[in-house]
Design an enzyme around this catalytic site. Structure first.
Site, PDB file in Angstrom:
ATOM      1  CB  ILE A 278      -0.850   0.077   1.299  1.00  0.00           C
ATOM      2  CG1 ILE A 278      -1.588  -1.241   1.566  1.00  0.00           C
ATOM      3  CG2 ILE A 278      -1.831   1.252   1.254  1.00  0.00           C
ATOM      4  CD1 ILE A 278      -2.036  -1.373   3.016  1.00  0.00           C
ATOM      5  CG  HIS A 279       2.915   3.149  -2.954  1.00  0.00           C
ATOM      6  ND1 HIS A 279       2.714   1.991  -3.638  1.00  0.00           N
ATOM      7  CD2 HIS A 279       3.111   4.104  -3.880  1.00  0.00           C
ATOM      8  CE1 HIS A 279       2.789   2.230  -4.931  1.00  0.00           C
ATOM      9  NE2 HIS A 279       3.023   3.502  -5.121  1.00  0.00           N
TER      10      HIS A 279
END
Ligand code: UD1
Ligand code: UDP
Length: 357
Positions: free
Chosen positions: A201-202
């Site tokens: 996740i980013h």
């Protein structure tokens, strides 16, 4: 002839590796690292592992707001271009490093070559969408990874100098997979083959909305198998700021790790039961690995994987990830959605032709 290549963020090091190998057979390459990513496990590890030549210039720009980061890069890249007077500039993807390189080159009338051109999410809230549109508009040669990308460019009246090269990330996977297998085993992380999930996740749209990030984390802890989460430093920082770190850390089947190397990532992807991500590159690598992907976004640029049923978009507020994984109904796998693994050679051939004409 001399080509200046501009990279700066993790996925650009990975994309540049196969292209640079072919490029250097014919051209002098001057490699510029903007320093957008700078932690060892976001940058240096890829230079070592993928044997990318040392950058000729390290601009050391680092993290800032969008305008400041892009502006600092533009200033410093322009200095390099004045000094090197290259015959062409090569940029990759859709980061602020891409846009800065594109602006610097086009304002100096230096031919600009864009690898991974034509991707669109049609969501201008994404900083990447702005970077892509602007870069494509000023590029002299555009290398599209898919027919969809060629079509997107045509809708913006960009029809000339567009080459459907396929995706250089596939070249990278084919080149590195055996090496990765010989070096790494998922037992290093206490995992068993096909009995864990991999999650990354980013994206700003997830990290910068506390309620959404919370909903994602809550859906991960409900999964039935261990989940390994190599954490982007942005997400690491925000989980701590939002007080979610302790919540996620308490759950024994969630393995939070530092970002992993590319070779480790390839094996973690190949041997996962499913991949949960908001990364562009990881969606494609899930497809290459023939592992089902669940994408934590409202739309994707990589629509082909969704069309064949191997990638599903997930709204963490309204959809039950656990149930979706259990009920997964994958369509027949289709080979070669992203080319034949020879994209780098096709790109260099097209650049050669461009200079000859
Ligand atoms: C950038 C790209 C994104 C790409 C991603 C790949 C833009 C606008 N975004 O997002 O398209 O998908 O890279 O990973 O260009 N940080 C560190 N150490 C590092 C790098 C970043 O701690 O080595 C932290 C900093 O807190 C920084 C934050 O991560 O503020 C965000 O970094 P930045 O490069 O601005 O954007 P990414 O989210 O990495
Ligand atoms: N990647 C990696 N280690 C990690 C996470 C990702 O090597 O811990 C690799 C991944 O295999 C892919 C690329 O980084 O090749 C994707 O980059 P990222 O997700 O940062 O950016 P995006 O593709 O979304 O722009």
């Amino acid at each position: 002839r001399k080509i200046v290549t501009i990279v700066g963020a993790r996925p650009q090091f990975i994309k540049a590796a196969p292209v640079s190998r072919v490029l250097r057979r014919t051209y002098q390459e001057i490699l510029v690292n903007t320093g957008q990513h700078y932690d060892f496990n976001m940058a240096g590890v890829f230079f070592d592992e993928l044997q990318i030549p040392r950058p000729d210039y390290n601009l050391e720009v680092g993290s800032h707001s969008h305008g400041k980061q892009t502006g600092m890069m533009l200033d410093k890249i322009e200095d390099v271009l004045f000094r090197e007077k290259p015959d062409g500039v090569l940029v990759y993807g859709d980061t602020n490093s891409t846009l800065a390189g594109a602006l610097a080159a086009s304002k100096l009338y230096i031919p600009l070559f864009h690898i991974e051109a034509g991707l669109r999410s049609y969501n201008k809230q994404m900083p990447e969408e702005i970077n892509r549109i602007l870069t494509d508009q000023v590029s002299d040669l555009l290398f599209a990874p898919t027919e969809t990308a060629v079509h997107n460019l045509a809708l913006e009246n960009i029809k000339h100098h567009v080459h459907m090269s396929g995706d250089v990330m596939y070249d990278a996977v084919l080149y590195n997979y055996e090496l990765a297998q010989s070096k790494f085993d998922v037992s290093k992380y206490g995992l068993s083959k096909y009995a864990y999930y991999l999650c990354t996740i980013h994206r700003a749209e997830n990290t910068d909305h506390p309620e959404r990030l919370k909903a994602i984390v809550e859906s991960l802890v409900r999964l039935d198998l261990p989940v390994i989460v190599p954490l982007h430093p942005r997400t690491h920082r925000i989980l701590k700021e939002q007080g979610l770190w302790d919540f996620i850390h308490r759950h024994p089947h969630i393995h939070l790790t530092e970002p992993v190397s590319y070779l480790e990532m390839l094996i973690l992807e190949m041997e996962a039961k499913a991949i949960i991500t908001d990364s562009g590159g990881v969606q494609k690598e899930a497809y290459f690995a023939k592992v089902p992907c669940y994408t934590l976004r409202d739309e994707t640029e990589w629509v082909e994987t969704v069309n064949i049923g191997w990638n599903q978009l997930i709204d963490p507020f309204t959809m039950d990830l656990s149930a979706m994984i259990k009920q997964a109904d994958l369509g027949p796998y289709q080979e070669n959605l992203y080319g034949d693994g020879l994209a780098s050679q096709k790109i260099i051939n097209a650049i050669q032709e461009y200079f000859e004409n």
